[in-house]
Design a protein around this motif. Sequence first.
Motif, mmCIF file in Angstrom:
data_model
loop_
_atom_site.group_PDB
_atom_site.id
_atom_site.type_symbol
_atom_site.label_atom_id
_atom_site.label_comp_id
_atom_site.label_asym_id
_atom_site.label_seq_id
_atom_site.Cartn_x
_atom_site.Cartn_y
_atom_site.Cartn_z
ATOM 1 N N ALA A 21 20.794 3.864 6.631
ATOM 2 C CA ALA A 21 20.459 2.500 6.191
ATOM 3 C C ALA A 21 19.074 2.058 6.625
ATOM 4 C CB ALA A 21 21.506 1.528 6.722
ATOM 5 N N VAL A 22 18.470 2.760 7.574
ATOM 6 C CA VAL A 22 17.155 2.376 8.085
ATOM 7 C C VAL A 22 16.083 3.133 7.319
ATOM 8 C CG1 VAL A 22 15.665 2.278 10.118
ATOM 9 C CG2 VAL A 22 18.125 1.907 10.361
ATOM 10 N N ARG A 23 15.170 2.380 6.703
ATOM 11 C CA ARG A 23 14.087 2.982 5.908
ATOM 12 C C ARG A 23 12.748 2.680 6.594
ATOM 13 N NH1 ARG A 23 17.451 0.342 2.427
ATOM 14 N NH2 ARG A 23 15.994 -1.374 2.112
ATOM 15 N N PRO A 24 12.379 3.491 7.598
ATOM 16 C CA PRO A 24 11.141 3.233 8.338
ATOM 17 C C PRO A 24 9.944 3.897 7.666
ATOM 18 C CG PRO A 24 12.307 5.040 9.371
ATOM 19 C CD PRO A 24 13.123 4.630 8.177
ATOM 20 N N ALA A 25 8.761 3.345 7.920
ATOM 21 C CA ALA A 25 7.538 3.945 7.382
ATOM 22 C C ALA A 25 6.346 3.454 8.187
ATOM 23 C CB ALA A 25 7.356 3.572 5.910
ATOM 24 N N THR A 26 5.401 4.350 8.417
ATOM 25 C CA THR A 26 4.132 3.924 9.012
ATOM 26 C C THR A 26 3.211 3.463 7.889
ATOM 27 O OG1 THR A 26 3.313 6.207 8.930
ATOM 28 C CG2 THR A 26 4.284 5.467 11.004
ATOM 29 N N TYR A 27 2.477 2.411 8.168
ATOM 30 C CA TYR A 27 1.566 1.827 7.180
ATOM 31 C C TYR A 27 0.253 1.569 7.901
ATOM 32 C CZ TYR A 27 0.260 -1.202 3.187
ATOM 33 O OH TYR A 27 -0.340 -1.758 2.077
ATOM 34 N N ASP A 28 -0.735 2.429 7.625
ATOM 35 C CA ASP A 28 -2.031 2.269 8.264
ATOM 36 C C ASP A 28 -3.131 2.738 7.325
ATOM 37 O OD1 ASP A 28 -2.131 5.130 8.464
ATOM 38 O OD2 ASP A 28 -1.032 5.039 10.362
ATOM 39 N N GLY A 29 -4.329 2.892 7.855
ATOM 40 C CA GLY A 29 -5.453 3.270 7.002
ATOM 41 C C GLY A 29 -5.313 4.626 6.359
ATOM 42 N N ASP A 30 -4.442 5.495 6.913
ATOM 43 C CA ASP A 30 -4.252 6.829 6.349
ATOM 44 C C ASP A 30 -3.148 6.881 5.297
ATOM 45 O OD1 ASP A 30 -6.188 7.752 8.103
ATOM 46 O OD2 ASP A 30 -4.736 8.279 9.658
ATOM 47 N N THR A 31 -2.430 5.766 5.072
ATOM 48 C CA THR A 31 -1.312 5.760 4.123
ATOM 49 C C THR A 31 -1.835 5.824 2.691
ATOM 50 O OG1 THR A 31 -0.041 4.391 5.659
ATOM 51 C CG2 THR A 31 0.768 4.538 3.398
ATOM 52 N N PRO A 32 -1.395 6.810 1.886
ATOM 53 C CA PRO A 32 -1.857 6.909 0.491
ATOM 54 C C PRO A 32 -1.499 5.661 -0.310
ATOM 55 C CG PRO A 32 -0.724 8.933 1.168
ATOM 56 C CD PRO A 32 -0.492 7.916 2.256
ATOM 57 N N THR A 33 -2.323 5.353 -1.282
ATOM 58 C CA THR A 33 -2.141 4.136 -2.081
ATOM 59 C C THR A 33 -0.791 4.106 -2.776
ATOM 60 O OG1 THR A 33 -4.526 4.068 -2.465
ATOM 61 C CG2 THR A 33 -3.151 2.738 -3.929
ATOM 62 N N ASP A 34 -0.340 5.254 -3.311
ATOM 63 C CA ASP A 34 0.914 5.257 -4.054
ATOM 64 C C ASP A 34 2.130 5.019 -3.161
ATOM 65 O OD1 ASP A 34 0.528 7.641 -2.777
ATOM 66 O OD2 ASP A 34 1.401 8.886 -4.342
#
Length: 775
Positions: free
Chosen positions: A140-153
């Motif tokens: 149920a946990v949908r984690p993600a890193t979001y930083d300058g290296d994260t692709p646009t899509d």
Amino acid sequence: MNGESAPAGPVPEDLLRTLVGDHPERLVHVHEVPARRAVLGAWPEWVDPTLLGSLLASGIEAPWSHQVEVAQAAHAGHHVVVSTGTASGKSLGYHLPMLSDIIAGATAPNGRGATALYLSPTKALAADQLSRIDRLALPAVRPATYDGDTPTDERRWIRDHANLVLTNPDLLHHSLLPGHERWSSFLRALRYVVVDECHVYKGVFGAHMAAVLRRLRRVAARYRSEPTFVFASATVADPEEHASRLLGMPVTPVTRDGSPRASMTFALWEPPLLVDETGQPSRVSTITETGELLAGCVREHVQTVAFARSRAGVEVVARIAKERVPVTDEHRVAAYRGGYLPEERRELERSLRAKELLGLAATNALELGVDVSGLDAVLLAGWPGTLSSLWQQAGRAGRSGERSLAVLVASDDPLDTFVVHHPEAIFGRGIEATVVDPDNPHVLGPHLAAAAAELPVTEADVEIFGPQTRVLLDALVARGILKKRPRGWFWGREDRPADHLSLRGAGEPVRIIETRTGRVVGTVDDSSAHSQVHTGAVHLHQGQTWVITELDLDDHAAFAVRGDPGWTTQAQSVSDFQIVHETEHEEWGPLRCSFGHVTVRHQVTSFLRRLPGGEVLGEHPLDLPPRSLATKAVWWTMPVEDLTAAGVAEDGIPGAAHAAEHAAIGMLPLFATADRWDIGGVSTALHPDTGLPTILIYDGHPGGAGFAERGYRRIRPWLSATRDAIDSCECPEGCPSCIQSPKCGNGNEPLDKRGAVALLDLVLRHADPGAGGAQ
């Protein structure tokens, strides 16, 4: 048991005996940090069963008491700060409520349920948190890193579907807050905000963070959410006050550490004082000594991290260690620092965790950048700037249940000399109070403009941002940056204010580019570029030597060719200051001590080429523009006749004042949460603004960072310790352990050790210990 077992580490006494060898005089003091027993708690009844099952399966049978205390407070909606030791499992305390609520909300009709935001000062630490949460395997946990290296899509998916976003304050400032409409569903469901390693947010960076968190609070309120904030730090003196100043709201402290820890042997080590061929005393370099010690640990198969304070120092420590270990172990020694490419850093982190690396030389990028603990030993090449950093770095050592070793290797610096010979300065006192000024106008003003671009600033927001808000808003209107309307203050320009505001105050980094291929080798901070990568500079990167052929300030690029010319370079500079406004002062008879606003002008004018033995081959001029810094400072003046009567002749004032200035800069970190490199100083035999000999110590950040003010408040013990550090040094004429500075732009000339002691005796004799500015 909470955690995993590990193979037995070395016995610290045996390792120390091996490292000392035939030179026992280098071991100045040994302190035993006592073991701590575990205090267990019970799992809260509200913890989600799926999460609890994953934790039990991972080997965590019961939580420690502080983890339960944090979890219960956050689950009840109370803002909380946890300040317990390194590797004490602080993250489990906020994972319990955060992940339980996310799981419970996953079945909500809108499919989003509860969301959470995790903020860390570095990308690597966010990546570590992601890895830890992924290992729990919670569907149920949908984690993600979001930083300058994260692709646009990937960014759109994260905004629309992730329920736990791990990022850093910079992206929050530059992307999430200015684009909050795209994050509306995430913000509507925002339940928790975690601010990890919160002790990092001090000085100017802390003022930026305080403004960003206030901006986040008002944007969240726009979407009718009031998230619970959880702050975490291993080392902060007054966590409740610090976190409350960052957030602008009351915060509940959790400081009683329930985790177990084996004892640690902490050694204070001083390289020997030698006499060179000219008869001048000098110590064996701290970097050389630390490299030797790192090699000794690797030869004993002891996994060790050596922390050095500069990027160049890290490279040299690693190179020396590689030269001193068997050829078969060279690949087991490496360097780690900022300026490496992301893929280089990730591979080093993996090798360290996998125990493939035995010896690692690192800057504090490792202290904060990646969650690594359970090492056998830690070496500190010089005082790391604060007691907070010292314990943060030393805390990396200590496998589960096994004793560990930490060694502080003194550098040629008055503070280092003082603390290794006064161990009570380390082991007999708490860590420093952290300085944060949310009202710094140089910081708050631009953030108010950024806030207005996100949502119009209203009268209700004045309370959120503090008492300076209205004055700063009026100033922004007068400059045409904001427009005042009946409903509030509006951003009225085409661009975005956040694009022109760096949280770290470093400007755009300067890229180091290989001239032949155009490849980016690494980066340096904009503030360091003039002194580190000027034309002709010799620069170290990953053990390789490069020569800078051109510094292009407009393009933020330094062009380099690989090769070792056989010498090193040292930038030379000139500085002066102008007193803008004295806000406080104390009269000490004929002397005067002041605190206030100043403008410091600094210009790199040339560089020296030096052979490895220290001989100067020549000085070469540079054509670099001056830099001006509006900041805050503490300064004191002394009449010439009083100095003469104290034994400092008029022609000796420049050397005495310059030496006292250097030593005072070196000692201030003992009284303020500062690093020597956060502070600057200027001394003069006659300053036009005072008409007297003047010594000034200033914050090296625009608008000030609180360090000089802390020095003003504690001027007497600060200058008393400075005087003692100079006088007790065993050198006859002055050395890096007392009055010489590693960052002096004048080549440490002129300096007068005896004159500095006489000057400080005069100041201390007149200073009134009962006065407000001389406590």
